[in-house]
Write a protein that holds these residues in place. Structure first.
Motif, PDB file in Angstrom:
ATOM      1  N   PRO A 159       0.815  -1.228   0.000  1.00 49.34           N
ATOM      2  CA  PRO A 159       0.000   0.000   0.000  1.00 49.34           C
ATOM      3  C   PRO A 159       0.846   1.275   0.000  1.00 49.34           C
ATOM      4  CG  PRO A 159      -0.796  -1.537   1.672  1.00 49.34           C
ATOM      5  CD  PRO A 159       0.482  -2.096   1.130  1.00 49.34           C
ATOM      6  N   ILE A 160       1.987   1.226   0.652  1.00 43.21           N
ATOM      7  CA  ILE A 160       2.870   2.397   0.683  1.00 43.21           C
ATOM      8  C   ILE A 160       3.467   2.644  -0.698  1.00 43.21           C
ATOM      9  CG2 ILE A 160       5.027   3.298   1.656  1.00 43.21           C
ATOM     10  CD1 ILE A 160       4.232   1.650   4.221  1.00 43.21           C
ATOM     11  N   LEU A 161       3.926   1.581  -1.353  1.00 50.06           N
ATOM     12  CA  LEU A 161       4.478   1.724  -2.705  1.00 50.06           C
ATOM     13  C   LEU A 161       3.403   2.175  -3.684  1.00 50.06           C
ATOM     14  CD1 LEU A 161       6.772  -1.423  -2.889  1.00 50.06           C
ATOM     15  CD2 LEU A 161       7.443   0.931  -2.437  1.00 50.06           C
ATOM     16  N   ASP A 162       2.194   1.646  -3.535  1.00 53.29           N
ATOM     17  CA  ASP A 162       1.087   2.072  -4.400  1.00 53.29           C
ATOM     18  C   ASP A 162       0.791   3.550  -4.205  1.00 53.29           C
ATOM     19  OD1 ASP A 162       0.849  -0.500  -5.393  1.00 53.29           O
ATOM     20  OD2 ASP A 162      -0.906  -1.008  -4.171  1.00 53.29           O
ATOM     21  N   ALA A 163       0.807   4.005  -2.957  1.00 47.45           N
ATOM     22  CA  ALA A 163       0.559   5.422  -2.674  1.00 47.45           C
ATOM     23  C   ALA A 163       1.656   6.295  -3.267  1.00 47.45           C
ATOM     24  CB  ALA A 163       0.454   5.656  -1.166  1.00 47.45           C
ATOM     25  N   MET A 164       2.902   5.836  -3.188  1.00 39.66           N
ATOM     26  CA  MET A 164       4.004   6.593  -3.788  1.00 39.66           C
ATOM     27  C   MET A 164       3.840   6.677  -5.303  1.00 39.66           C
ATOM     28  SD  MET A 164       7.129   5.119  -1.453  1.00 39.66           S
ATOM     29  CE  MET A 164       8.445   5.853  -2.404  1.00 39.66           C
ATOM     30  N   TRP A 165       3.423   5.578  -5.922  1.00 41.42           N
ATOM     31  CA  TRP A 165       3.222   5.567  -7.371  1.00 41.42           C
ATOM     32  C   TRP A 165       2.109   6.538  -7.757  1.00 41.42           C
ATOM     33  CZ3 TRP A 165      -0.798   4.379 -10.682  1.00 41.42           C
ATOM     34  CH2 TRP A 165      -0.446   4.265 -12.035  1.00 41.42           C
ATOM     35  N   THR A 166       0.994   6.493  -7.019  1.00 47.86           N
ATOM     36  CA  THR A 166      -0.138   7.389  -7.291  1.00 47.86           C
ATOM     37  C   THR A 166       0.287   8.844  -7.146  1.00 47.86           C
ATOM     38  OG1 THR A 166      -1.698   5.708  -6.538  1.00 47.86           O
ATOM     39  CG2 THR A 166      -2.489   7.978  -6.591  1.00 47.86           C
ATOM     40  N   TRP A 167       1.036   9.134  -6.091  1.00 47.47           N
ATOM     41  CA  TRP A 167       1.528  10.496  -5.893  1.00 47.47           C
ATOM     42  C   TRP A 167       2.407  10.919  -7.073  1.00 47.47           C
ATOM     43  CZ3 TRP A 167       6.210  12.895  -5.723  1.00 47.47           C
ATOM     44  CH2 TRP A 167       6.218  14.210  -5.263  1.00 47.47           C
ATOM     45  N   GLY A 168       3.299  10.038  -7.503  1.00 47.32           N
ATOM     46  CA  GLY A 168       4.192  10.349  -8.616  1.00 47.32           C
ATOM     47  C   GLY A 168       3.442  10.612  -9.911  1.00 47.32           C
ATOM     48  N   GLU A 169       2.406   9.829 -10.159  1.00 47.47           N
ATOM     49  CA  GLU A 169       1.599  10.053 -11.362  1.00 47.47           C
ATOM     50  C   GLU A 169       0.909  11.417 -11.304  1.00 47.47           C
ATOM     51  OE1 GLU A 169       1.296   8.002 -14.234  1.00 47.47           O
ATOM     52  OE2 GLU A 169       3.072   7.206 -13.225  1.00 47.47           O
ATOM     53  N   GLY A 170       0.374  11.776 -10.135  1.00 48.51           N
ATOM     54  CA  GLY A 170      -0.250  13.089  -9.967  1.00 48.51           C
ATOM     55  C   GLY A 170       0.757  14.209 -10.132  1.00 48.51           C
ATOM     56  N   TYR A 171       1.948  14.007  -9.635  1.00 44.73           N
ATOM     57  CA  TYR A 171       3.006  15.005  -9.764  1.00 44.73           C
ATOM     58  C   TYR A 171       3.359  15.216 -11.238  1.00 44.73           C
ATOM     59  CZ  TYR A 171       7.546  17.243  -9.515  1.00 44.73           C
ATOM     60  OH  TYR A 171       8.594  18.104  -9.701  1.00 44.73           O
ATOM     61  N   LYS A 172       3.468  14.132 -11.989  1.00 44.15           N
ATOM     62  CA  LYS A 172       3.797  14.257 -13.415  1.00 44.15           C
ATOM     63  C   LYS A 172       2.737  15.061 -14.149  1.00 44.15           C
ATOM     64  CE  LYS A 172       4.443   9.938 -14.630  1.00 44.15           C
ATOM     65  NZ  LYS A 172       4.829   8.675 -15.272  1.00 44.15           N
ATOM     66  N   VAL A 173       1.459  14.821 -13.825  1.00 48.85           N
ATOM     67  CA  VAL A 173       0.373  15.560 -14.474  1.00 48.85           C
ATOM     68  C   VAL A 173       0.464  17.037 -14.118  1.00 48.85           C
ATOM     69  CG1 VAL A 173      -2.137  15.895 -14.505  1.00 48.85           C
ATOM     70  CG2 VAL A 173      -1.187  13.591 -14.655  1.00 48.85           C
ATOM     71  N   GLN A 174       0.639  17.336 -12.840  1.00 48.39           N
ATOM     72  CA  GLN A 174       0.754  18.736 -12.400  1.00 48.39           C
ATOM     73  C   GLN A 174       1.943  19.416 -13.054  1.00 48.39           C
ATOM     74  OE1 GLN A 174       0.973  18.775  -8.135  1.00 48.39           O
ATOM     75  NE2 GLN A 174      -1.078  19.649  -7.982  1.00 48.39           N
ATOM     76  N   ASN A 175       3.056  18.723 -13.112  1.00 45.08           N
ATOM     77  CA  ASN A 175       4.273  19.286 -13.667  1.00 45.08           C
ATOM     78  C   ASN A 175       4.105  19.573 -15.154  1.00 45.08           C
ATOM     79  OD1 ASN A 175       6.882  20.224 -13.212  1.00 45.08           O
ATOM     80  ND2 ASN A 175       7.794  18.311 -13.892  1.00 45.08           N
ATOM     81  N   SER A 176       3.459  18.660 -15.885  1.00 48.52           N
ATOM     82  CA  SER A 176       3.272  18.900 -17.321  1.00 48.52           C
ATOM     83  C   SER A 176       2.284  20.040 -17.552  1.00 48.52           C
ATOM     84  CB  SER A 176       2.810  17.627 -18.037  1.00 48.52           C
ATOM     85  OG  SER A 176       1.499  17.292 -17.683  1.00 48.52           O
ATOM     86  N   GLU A 177       1.264  20.168 -16.700  1.00 42.99           N
ATOM     87  CA  GLU A 177       0.319  21.290 -16.810  1.00 42.99           C
ATOM     88  C   GLU A 177       1.027  22.612 -16.541  1.00 42.99           C
ATOM     89  OE1 GLU A 177      -2.824  20.302 -14.087  1.00 42.99           O
ATOM     90  OE2 GLU A 177      -3.692  18.827 -15.455  1.00 42.99           O
ATOM     91  N   ARG A 178       1.901  22.608 -15.556  1.00 41.02           N
ATOM     92  CA  ARG A 178       2.646  23.825 -15.206  1.00 41.02           C
ATOM     93  C   ARG A 178       3.532  24.239 -16.367  1.00 41.02           C
ATOM     94  NH1 ARG A 178       6.149  22.763 -10.458  1.00 41.02           N
ATOM     95  NH2 ARG A 178       4.413  21.401 -10.059  1.00 41.02           N
ATOM     96  N   LYS A 179       4.189  23.285 -17.005  1.00 40.70           N
ATOM     97  CA  LYS A 179       5.051  23.606 -18.141  1.00 40.70           C
ATOM     98  C   LYS A 179       4.246  24.145 -19.314  1.00 40.70           C
ATOM     99  CE  LYS A 179       8.864  20.498 -17.128  1.00 40.70           C
ATOM    100  NZ  LYS A 179       9.618  19.334 -17.561  1.00 40.70           N
ATOM    101  N   THR A 180       3.038  23.598 -19.516  1.00 40.08           N
ATOM    102  CA  THR A 180       2.170  24.065 -20.596  1.00 40.08           C
ATOM    103  C   THR A 180       1.749  25.507 -20.351  1.00 40.08           C
ATOM    104  OG1 THR A 180       1.369  21.806 -20.945  1.00 40.08           O
ATOM    105  CG2 THR A 180       0.056  23.582 -21.868  1.00 40.08           C
ATOM    106  N   GLU A 181       1.425  25.836 -19.113  1.00 37.28           N
ATOM    107  CA  GLU A 181       1.010  27.197 -18.754  1.00 37.28           C
ATOM    108  C   GLU A 181       2.147  28.211 -18.963  1.00 37.28           C
ATOM    109  OE1 GLU A 181      -0.315  26.933 -14.729  1.00 37.28           O
ATOM    110  OE2 GLU A 181      -2.128  25.844 -15.257  1.00 37.28           O
ATOM    111  N   GLN A 182       3.378  27.777 -18.761  1.00 36.62           N
ATOM    112  CA  GLN A 182       4.530  28.667 -18.884  1.00 36.62           C
ATOM    113  C   GLN A 182       4.881  28.972 -20.332  1.00 36.62           C
ATOM    114  OE1 GLN A 182       7.608  26.701 -16.676  1.00 36.62           O
ATOM    115  NE2 GLN A 182       6.763  27.304 -14.687  1.00 36.62           N
ATOM    116  N   THR A 183       4.432  28.135 -21.264  1.00 36.47           N
ATOM    117  CA  THR A 183       4.791  28.378 -22.671  1.00 36.47           C
ATOM    118  C   THR A 183       3.757  29.162 -23.399  1.00 36.47           C
ATOM    119  OG1 THR A 183       3.843  26.230 -23.266  1.00 36.47           O
ATOM    120  CG2 THR A 183       6.227  26.378 -22.950  1.00 36.47           C
TER     121      THR A 183
END
Length: 99
Positions: A75-99
């Motif tokens: 469950p801890i590894l699954d939570a880390m994976w879920t967090w990482g996937e959410g981070y990637k989405v946020q990060n790509s949205e942030r980069k899109t907004e900056q361009t």
């Protein structure tokens, strides 16, 4: 401290589906050296996360699997994976907004 090292998380990830031999683990993890992988597996075995089974064959065959304690980290590894996937989405949205 049990899984603080990046290699340990990858070892846990790769052993979650089931037992693997040393060579299979090394190949699935990637750029880890044999020395480091051996040290990490020994440490995890000492801490009760990993089982090591040696077969009396020539050449010797060694298999690694997770203990119940190791499996309880899923469950801890699954939570880390879920967090990482959410981070990637946020990060790509942030980069899109900056361009």
């Amino acid at each position: 401290m049990l899984i603080g090292d990046k290699w340990k998380v990858l070892i846990l990830r790769d052993l979650m589906p089931g037992t693997k031999r040393f060579g299979e683990l090394k190949k699935s993890i990637g750029s880890v050296s044999q020395k480091v992988l051996t040290a990490q597996l020994r440490d995890m075995e000492e801490k009760g996360l990993v089982n090591r089974k040696v077969y009396a064959e020539v050449p010797p065959r060694v298999e690694y699997s997770l203990t119940e304690l190791g499996k309880s980290l899923k469950p801890i590894l699954d939570a880390m994976w879920t967090w990482g996937e959410g981070y990637k989405v946020q990060n790509s949205e942030r980069k899109t907004e900056q361009t």
